[in-house]
Design a protein around this motif. Structure first.
Motif, PDB file in Angstrom:
ATOM      1  N   ALA A  15      73.065  19.301  21.303  1.00 45.87           N
ATOM      2  CA  ALA A  15      74.165  20.002  21.903  1.00 45.87           C
ATOM      3  C   ALA A  15      74.388  21.649  21.414  1.00 45.87           C
ATOM      4  CB  ALA A  15      75.510  19.616  21.551  1.00 45.87           C
ATOM      5  N   ILE A  16      74.034  21.809  20.142  1.00 46.95           N
ATOM      6  CA  ILE A  16      74.132  23.112  19.842  1.00 46.95           C
ATOM      7  C   ILE A  16      73.123  23.876  20.457  1.00 46.95           C
ATOM      8  CG2 ILE A  16      73.869  24.678  17.594  1.00 46.95           C
ATOM      9  CD1 ILE A  16      75.107  22.447  16.035  1.00 46.95           C
ATOM     10  N   ALA A  17      71.901  23.486  20.398  1.00 45.95           N
ATOM     11  CA  ALA A  17      70.662  24.232  20.989  1.00 45.95           C
ATOM     12  C   ALA A  17      71.006  24.269  22.553  1.00 45.95           C
ATOM     13  CB  ALA A  17      69.321  23.300  20.841  1.00 45.95           C
ATOM     14  N   SER A  18      71.463  23.512  22.964  1.00 46.33           N
ATOM     15  CA  SER A  18      71.780  23.563  24.705  1.00 46.33           C
ATOM     16  C   SER A  18      72.989  24.813  24.658  1.00 46.33           C
ATOM     17  CB  SER A  18      72.630  22.429  25.216  1.00 46.33           C
ATOM     18  OG  SER A  18      71.692  21.462  25.309  1.00 46.33           O
ATOM     19  N   ASP A  19      73.697  24.867  23.821  1.00 50.00           N
ATOM     20  CA  ASP A  19      74.860  25.959  24.079  1.00 50.00           C
ATOM     21  C   ASP A  19      74.039  27.348  23.716  1.00 50.00           C
ATOM     22  OD1 ASP A  19      76.893  24.437  24.665  1.00 50.00           O
ATOM     23  OD2 ASP A  19      77.925  24.587  22.569  1.00 50.00           O
ATOM     24  N   ILE A  20      73.164  27.398  22.745  1.00 46.86           N
ATOM     25  CA  ILE A  20      72.602  28.426  22.436  1.00 46.86           C
ATOM     26  C   ILE A  20      71.392  28.980  23.623  1.00 46.86           C
ATOM     27  CG2 ILE A  20      70.626  29.540  21.261  1.00 46.86           C
ATOM     28  CD1 ILE A  20      71.607  27.857  18.676  1.00 46.86           C
ATOM     29  N   SER A  21      71.097  28.041  24.248  1.00 43.91           N
ATOM     30  CA  SER A  21      70.192  28.081  25.575  1.00 43.91           C
ATOM     31  C   SER A  21      71.022  28.732  26.711  1.00 43.91           C
ATOM     32  CB  SER A  21      69.409  27.121  25.798  1.00 43.91           C
ATOM     33  OG  SER A  21      68.608  27.203  26.974  1.00 43.91           O
ATOM     34  N   LYS A  27      68.434  36.852  26.844  1.00 43.73           N
ATOM     35  CA  LYS A  27      67.939  37.159  25.543  1.00 43.73           C
ATOM     36  C   LYS A  27      66.766  36.206  25.171  1.00 43.73           C
ATOM     37  CE  LYS A  27      70.997  38.269  21.923  1.00 43.73           C
ATOM     38  NZ  LYS A  27      71.996  37.903  20.843  1.00 43.73           N
ATOM     39  N   ILE A  28      66.962  35.017  25.557  1.00 43.83           N
ATOM     40  CA  ILE A  28      65.614  34.043  25.454  1.00 43.83           C
ATOM     41  C   ILE A  28      64.445  34.475  26.265  1.00 43.83           C
ATOM     42  CG2 ILE A  28      64.987  31.789  25.696  1.00 43.83           C
ATOM     43  CD1 ILE A  28      67.981  30.768  25.012  1.00 43.83           C
ATOM     44  N   ILE A  29      64.797  34.875  27.537  1.00 40.13           N
ATOM     45  CA  ILE A  29      63.472  35.319  28.437  1.00 40.13           C
ATOM     46  C   ILE A  29      62.986  36.434  27.809  1.00 40.13           C
ATOM     47  CG2 ILE A  29      63.092  35.998  30.896  1.00 40.13           C
ATOM     48  CD1 ILE A  29      65.235  33.879  31.475  1.00 40.13           C
ATOM     49  N   GLU A  39      63.492  36.720  16.417  1.00 46.34           N
ATOM     50  CA  GLU A  39      64.249  37.861  15.933  1.00 46.34           C
ATOM     51  C   GLU A  39      65.538  38.314  16.921  1.00 46.34           C
ATOM     52  OE1 GLU A  39      61.545  41.249  15.752  1.00 46.34           O
ATOM     53  OE2 GLU A  39      59.880  40.080  15.166  1.00 46.34           O
ATOM     54  N   VAL A  40      65.347  38.183  18.138  1.00 47.91           N
ATOM     55  CA  VAL A  40      66.275  38.452  19.055  1.00 47.91           C
ATOM     56  C   VAL A  40      67.364  37.425  18.989  1.00 47.91           C
ATOM     57  CG1 VAL A  40      66.817  38.222  21.475  1.00 47.91           C
ATOM     58  CG2 VAL A  40      64.840  39.570  20.924  1.00 47.91           C
ATOM     59  N   LEU A  41      67.228  36.029  18.784  1.00 45.58           N
ATOM     60  CA  LEU A  41      68.010  35.054  18.510  1.00 45.58           C
ATOM     61  C   LEU A  41      68.402  34.692  16.885  1.00 45.58           C
ATOM     62  CD1 LEU A  41      67.078  32.325  20.947  1.00 45.58           C
ATOM     63  CD2 LEU A  41      68.926  33.711  21.315  1.00 45.58           C
ATOM     64  N   LYS A  42      68.282  35.424  16.052  1.00 46.41           N
ATOM     65  CA  LYS A  42      68.511  35.417  14.725  1.00 46.41           C
ATOM     66  C   LYS A  42      70.057  35.075  14.498  1.00 46.41           C
ATOM     67  CE  LYS A  42      67.748  37.245  10.226  1.00 46.41           C
ATOM     68  NZ  LYS A  42      67.536  38.290   9.301  1.00 46.41           N
ATOM     69  N   GLU A  43      70.684  35.587  14.812  1.00 43.97           N
ATOM     70  CA  GLU A  43      72.191  35.625  14.666  1.00 43.97           C
ATOM     71  C   GLU A  43      72.940  34.034  15.245  1.00 43.97           C
ATOM     72  OE1 GLU A  43      74.956  38.592  15.593  1.00 43.97           O
ATOM     73  OE2 GLU A  43      73.590  40.081  14.739  1.00 43.97           O
ATOM     74  N   GLU A  44      72.366  33.848  16.516  1.00 43.48           N
ATOM     75  CA  GLU A  44      72.596  32.951  17.163  1.00 43.48           C
ATOM     76  C   GLU A  44      71.951  31.533  16.508  1.00 43.48           C
ATOM     77  OE1 GLU A  44      71.499  35.441  18.611  1.00 43.48           O
ATOM     78  OE2 GLU A  44      73.030  36.110  20.191  1.00 43.48           O
ATOM     79  N   LEU A  45      70.774  31.623  15.946  1.00 39.83           N
ATOM     80  CA  LEU A  45      70.084  30.406  15.555  1.00 39.83           C
ATOM     81  C   LEU A  45      70.784  30.103  13.910  1.00 39.83           C
ATOM     82  CD1 LEU A  45      66.528  31.064  16.394  1.00 39.83           C
ATOM     83  CD2 LEU A  45      67.901  29.383  17.380  1.00 39.83           C
ATOM     84  N   GLU A  46      71.196  31.236  13.278  1.00 35.39           N
ATOM     85  CA  GLU A  46      71.771  31.302  11.907  1.00 35.39           C
ATOM     86  C   GLU A  46      73.231  30.345  12.194  1.00 35.39           C
ATOM     87  OE1 GLU A  46      71.841  34.998   9.665  1.00 35.39           O
ATOM     88  OE2 GLU A  46      69.527  34.800   9.639  1.00 35.39           O
ATOM     89  N   GLU A  47      73.968  30.924  13.021  1.00 35.35           N
ATOM     90  CA  GLU A  47      75.188  30.414  13.348  1.00 35.35           C
ATOM     91  C   GLU A  47      74.992  28.805  13.887  1.00 35.35           C
ATOM     92  OE1 GLU A  47      78.897  30.879  16.322  1.00 35.35           O
ATOM     93  OE2 GLU A  47      77.567  32.835  15.954  1.00 35.35           O
ATOM     94  N   GLY A  48      74.478  28.540  14.767  1.00 30.92           N
ATOM     95  CA  GLY A  48      73.996  27.387  15.052  1.00 30.92           C
ATOM     96  C   GLY A  48      73.445  26.412  13.911  1.00 30.92           C
ATOM     97  N   ARG A  49      72.591  26.838  13.089  1.00 25.69           N
ATOM     98  CA  ARG A  49      72.061  25.977  11.847  1.00 25.69           C
ATOM     99  C   ARG A  49      73.379  25.668  10.848  1.00 25.69           C
ATOM    100  NH1 ARG A  49      68.196  29.203  11.113  1.00 25.69           N
ATOM    101  NH2 ARG A  49      66.736  27.949  12.276  1.00 25.69           N
ATOM    102  N   GLU A  50      74.095  26.816  10.684  1.00 28.82           N
ATOM    103  CA  GLU A  50      75.240  26.591   9.620  1.00 28.82           C
ATOM    104  C   GLU A  50      76.262  25.707  10.275  1.00 28.82           C
ATOM    105  OE1 GLU A  50      75.603  27.540   6.612  1.00 28.82           O
ATOM    106  OE2 GLU A  50      73.688  28.142   6.874  1.00 28.82           O
ATOM    107  N   LEU A  51      76.364  25.782  11.756  1.00 26.94           N
ATOM    108  CA  LEU A  51      77.486  24.725  12.209  1.00 26.94           C
ATOM    109  C   LEU A  51      76.800  23.256  12.038  1.00 26.94           C
ATOM    110  CD1 LEU A  51      79.824  23.639  13.826  1.00 26.94           C
ATOM    111  CD2 LEU A  51      78.474  24.353  16.088  1.00 26.94           C
TER     112      LEU A  51
END
Length: 87
Positions: A15-21, A27-29, A39-51
């Motif tokens: 679910a978190i990965a789906s939201d990020i996508s 940004k992903i493309i 690098e581009v998704l660093k903040e989103e991935l860190e936030e998702g991982r922490e959640l």
């Protein structure tokens, strides 16, 4: 850890990965095209991982890589059609 806990953790990770996508499609493309996706998704991935970490047991977080698998399955594989130097 029970099978039910594992299933819930996998669902949460997906679910978190789906939201990020969903919320970061451009940004992903661009990150795939320029070969700097993480690098581009660093903040989103860190936030998702922490959640994810805050909602699963420490045992599941440290022993199972559900979050990383979900990122690969949902964010990367769904964009396999994007031209990149790496594939």
């Amino acid at each position: 850890m029970t099978d039910e806990e594992k299933v819930k953790a996998m669902r949460l990770a997906r679910a978190i990965a789906s939201d990020i996508s969903l919320y970061n499609e451009q940004k992903i493309i661009k990150g795939i095209e320029q070969d700097n996706l993480f690098e581009v998704l660093k903040e989103e991935l860190e936030e998702g991982r922490e959640l994810y970490k805050s909602r699963v047991s420490q045992e599941i977080f440290t022993k199972m890589n559900f979050f990383e698998r979900a990122i690969n399955d949902i964010v990367l594989r769904s964009k396999a059609h994007v031209k990149s130097k790496i594939w």
